[in-house]
Write a protein that holds these residues in place. Structure first.
Motif, short mmCIF file in Angstrom:
data_model
loop_
_atom_site.label_atom_id
_atom_site.label_comp_id
_atom_site.label_asym_id
_atom_site.label_seq_id
_atom_site.Cartn_x
_atom_site.Cartn_y
_atom_site.Cartn_z
N TYR A 31 56.61 24.30 28.78
CA TYR A 31 57.67 24.08 29.76
C TYR A 31 57.16 23.16 30.87
CZ TYR A 31 61.07 25.12 33.44
OH TYR A 31 62.01 25.03 34.43
N GLY A 81 58.57 34.24 27.17
CA GLY A 81 59.60 33.87 26.20
C GLY A 81 60.72 33.15 26.90
N ILE A 82 61.13 32.01 26.36
CA ILE A 82 62.31 31.36 26.94
C ILE A 82 63.53 31.79 26.15
CG2 ILE A 82 61.88 29.20 25.67
CD1 ILE A 82 63.44 27.78 27.94
N ALA A 90 60.53 36.57 31.25
CA ALA A 90 61.51 35.53 30.93
C ALA A 90 62.43 35.31 32.11
CB ALA A 90 62.32 35.91 29.69
N ALA A 105 68.12 32.06 26.63
CA ALA A 105 69.25 31.50 27.36
C ALA A 105 70.49 32.27 26.96
CB ALA A 105 69.42 30.02 27.04
N THR A 106 71.41 32.37 27.89
CA THR A 106 72.68 33.05 27.62
C THR A 106 73.36 32.40 26.42
OG1 THR A 106 72.81 33.46 29.97
CG2 THR A 106 74.82 33.80 28.70
N PHE A 111 69.45 38.95 28.78
CA PHE A 111 68.03 39.34 28.76
C PHE A 111 67.92 40.87 28.83
CE2 PHE A 111 63.85 39.22 31.45
CZ PHE A 111 63.07 39.41 30.32
N ASP A 115 66.26 21.93 29.85
CA ASP A 115 64.84 22.07 30.14
C ASP A 115 64.01 20.90 29.64
OD1 ASP A 115 64.92 24.81 31.26
OD2 ASP A 115 65.70 25.28 29.28
N THR A 137 54.78 28.16 26.38
CA THR A 137 55.70 29.29 26.19
C THR A 137 55.45 29.90 24.83
OG1 THR A 137 57.33 27.97 27.42
CG2 THR A 137 58.13 29.98 26.38
N LYS A 188 65.82 34.36 39.21
CA LYS A 188 65.57 32.92 39.15
C LYS A 188 65.61 32.30 40.54
CE LYS A 188 68.20 32.19 34.97
NZ LYS A 188 67.25 32.14 33.87
C1 3UK Z 1 65.13 29.19 32.07
C2 3UK Z 1 62.82 29.78 31.29
C3 3UK Z 1 60.80 28.69 31.42
C4 3UK Z 1 65.35 27.92 31.30
C5 3UK Z 1 67.48 34.51 29.39
C6 3UK Z 1 65.72 35.65 28.20
O1 3UK Z 1 67.14 33.21 31.35
C7 3UK Z 1 67.90 33.52 30.46
O2 3UK Z 1 69.17 32.98 30.34
P1 3UK Z 1 69.95 32.05 31.38
O3 3UK Z 1 71.14 31.55 30.68
O4 3UK Z 1 68.95 30.85 31.73
C8 3UK Z 1 68.39 30.01 30.74
C9 3UK Z 1 67.38 29.08 31.39
O5 3UK Z 1 66.41 29.84 32.13
N1 3UK Z 1 64.14 30.07 31.41
C10 3UK Z 1 64.36 31.26 30.84
N2 3UK Z 1 63.21 31.78 30.36
C11 3UK Z 1 62.22 30.87 30.62
N3 3UK Z 1 62.11 28.71 31.67
N4 3UK Z 1 60.15 29.71 30.78
C12 3UK Z 1 60.83 30.81 30.38
N5 3UK Z 1 60.17 31.82 29.76
O6 3UK Z 1 65.65 26.91 32.21
C13 3UK Z 1 66.56 28.26 30.42
O7 3UK Z 1 67.25 27.12 29.98
O8 3UK Z 1 70.17 32.80 32.65
C14 3UK Z 1 66.13 34.76 29.18
C15 3UK Z 1 66.63 36.29 27.40
C16 3UK Z 1 67.98 36.07 27.59
C17 3UK Z 1 68.41 35.16 28.59
N6 3UK Z 1 69.74 34.98 28.75
#
Ligand code: 3UK
Length: 508
Positions: A402, A311-312, A288, A314-315, A221, A390, A334, A499
């Protein structure tokens, strides 16, 4: 459709683009004490790349563990590793030796670049002798093992290693809401792809932008939002350490930032302080990392006049893949898949469900996931579709809502209750600063809804307040969802990425 040449080094590509756009003398990165123009940043990167491939003796494809708080030098190190054809393994600054050792082992690292300030914990890691010999420190005073001392003797320009677009350049570990970090791999072209998706279609970022925020560069992120996105358009990145809600507001004013990236909890704490600062430069604020409660979106809008961009990401997918901005924003949602990505919702058997049904979110796109561990790849990536953890719901217009993490859905007396919905209701109460809602095992109901609440200054925990909060929730959402138990805490357990660690609330 995104097209990249088969031979691609993302750092060369980013700088070729920025310099062709006349960025050489513009500020690329501002830190607390120093600022570098694009030309100066490039020189730092090139000297570090020489150190890696010269005195350090690394070869293309070698893996370099990186450690440091957000700082121009940390940024230069990450980019140098990629430019030299090696693989960056960034690690979160607060990790302890045991966790670092696990990551170093899983990622099979060959070398370490570490900020001198994080030296003690790094030295406590049990590493093979060959890796210890290839460990350099930056930002310190002494000359022994100093990266800067070696950089001085190196040429100021380095020809990027000719990597393939699908050579791995980054091994990133998830921040682990469950406590177990998972390694994911990304290619040079994935780096370009995140820069060419969300920032273009949702952020509409421009070279005149100044990016600021809290996520560590070791979290994708932050790597995207605070480094790669600004470089892609020739804009300025502000990299600051140890930000608090207050100092972030101060910094937005001081650096005239226009784009801000942070987690919902930060926006929640910033909103009541916002009127003390001149925030006129701010145009886009991105939330996020975890769900953005509607209550937080509204209080941010009231405080600043800005519509939050949720914005959602994930790594696994490197960055944000569902989002919306401006008049595309729908309350509670979202957003829609970022152009380039597809998303759908699956039932227990893996079949897509229609609008109005809660299921598991699956995503496919240009940055799709490759796990370091084969068994994870087998279980969580099907035909290029990445299964997230999710629970989501879609509406008839294709907006994604979400609900909760799949394993966080509370089942109480046969009802499915999403903790975040109860949290949103609680956050609307004037006494509540932060809260986390979980299911607590219960003989009669299977689980009961239990809220962990941090009060705003000036409010005290009491049985009366508990009853008041319970009544308040019943007035906001279906009464069966109200928290039967409420615990008061002074702070919630959170990861370095903001988180909530629900598993910690459950075992308390
Ligand atoms: C949760 C959200 C609801 C969701 C990330 C932006 O968070 C990031 O990466 P991670 O691998 O976690 C992923 C998980 O986090 N999540 C993230 N954003 C949201 N849930 N609304 C949101 N807006 O459970 C997801 O599966 O730590 C976020 C950019 C890059 C990233 N790596």
């Amino acid at each position: 459709e995104l097209h990249y040449p088969p031979r691609l080094n993302c750092v060369a590509e980013l700088f070729d683009g920025a310099l062709a756009g006349g960025a050489a003398e513009r500020i690329a990165i501002r830190g607390e004490k120093l600022s570098w123009t694009y030309a100066q940043l490039l020189e730092q990167i090139d000297r570090i790349a020489h150190v890696l491939r010269g005195p350090m003796g690394l070869e293309a494809g070698n893996r370099v563990l990186l450690r440091g708080a957000n700082h121009p030098m940390m940024a230069a190190c990450i980019l140098a590793v990629l430019k030299a054809g090696c693989i960056a393994v960034p690690t979160m600054p607060l990790l302890r030796a045991r966790e670092l050792g696990a990551i170093a082992g899983k990622a099979e690292i060959n070398a370490v670049l570490c900020a001198d300030g994080l030296r003690a914990e790094m030295e406590a890691v049990n590493l093979p002798a060959a890796v210890r010999e290839r460990t350099l420190w930056f930002g310190g005073a002494g000359a022994e093992g100093s990266l800067e001392a070696l950089m001085e003797a190196q040429p100021s320009s380095y020809d990027a290693v000719d990597t393939a677009a699908d050579d791995v350049c980054l091994i990133s570990f998830t921040s682990g809401t469950t406590g177990i970090p998972k390694g994911t791999m990304h290619f040079h072209r994935d780096v370009m792809a995140i820069c060419d998706c969300f920032p273009r279609s949702v952020l509409e970022s421009q070279r005149s932008d100044t990016f600021i925020g809290t996520p560590p560069l070791a979290f994708t992120f932050g790597l995207g939002g605070l480094l790669l996105f600004p470089l892609r358009v020739g804009a300025t990145a502000v990299l600051l350490e140890k930000l608090t809600p207050e100092t972030l507001l101060q910094a937005i004013e001081q650096y005239q930032a226009s784009v801000c990236f942070t987690a919902p909890t930060f926006y929640r704490q910033m909103a009541p302080l916002a009127d003390r600062y001149e925030l006129g430069s701010l145009k886009k604020t991105v939330s996020a990392g975890e769900a953005l409660p509607l209550a937080t979106r509204e209080s941010w809008r009231q405080a600043t006049g800005l519509s939050m961009i949720d914005g959602i990401g994930a790594t696994e997918l490197l960055h944000i893949f569902i989002s919306a901005s401006g008049d595309q924003i729908r309350p509670g949602a979202t957003g829609k898949p970022v152009p380039g990505y597809q998303a759908c919702i699956l039932d227990h058997d893996g079949n897509p469900v229609g609008p109005g049904v809660i299921g598991r979110l699956a995503v496919k796109g240009p940055t799709g996931c490759r796990y370091l561990a084969d068994e994870r790849q087998r279980d969580y990536v099907l035909n290029g579709w990445n299964l997230t953890g999710d629970a989501y719901e879609m509406d008839a217009d294709g907006y994604f809502y979400y609900r909760s993490r799949t394993d966080d859905m509370i089942i109480s007396a046969g009802y499915n209750i999403a903790g975040p919905e109860v949290e949103d209701a609680l956050l609307r109460h004037p006494a509540v600063a932060e809260c986390g809602v979980i299911g607590r095992a219960d003989e009669e109901r299977g689980q009961i809804v239990e809220a962990h609440v941090v009060l705003k200054p000036g409010h005290e925990a009491s049985p009366e307040l508990t009853a008041q909060l319970q009544e308040f929730v019943k007035g906001q959402i279906a009464p069966y969802k109200y928290p039967r138990a409420i615990r008061f805490l002074t702070a919630l357990p959170r990861t370095e990425t903001g988180k909530l660690q629900r598993f910690k609330l459950r075992t308390e």
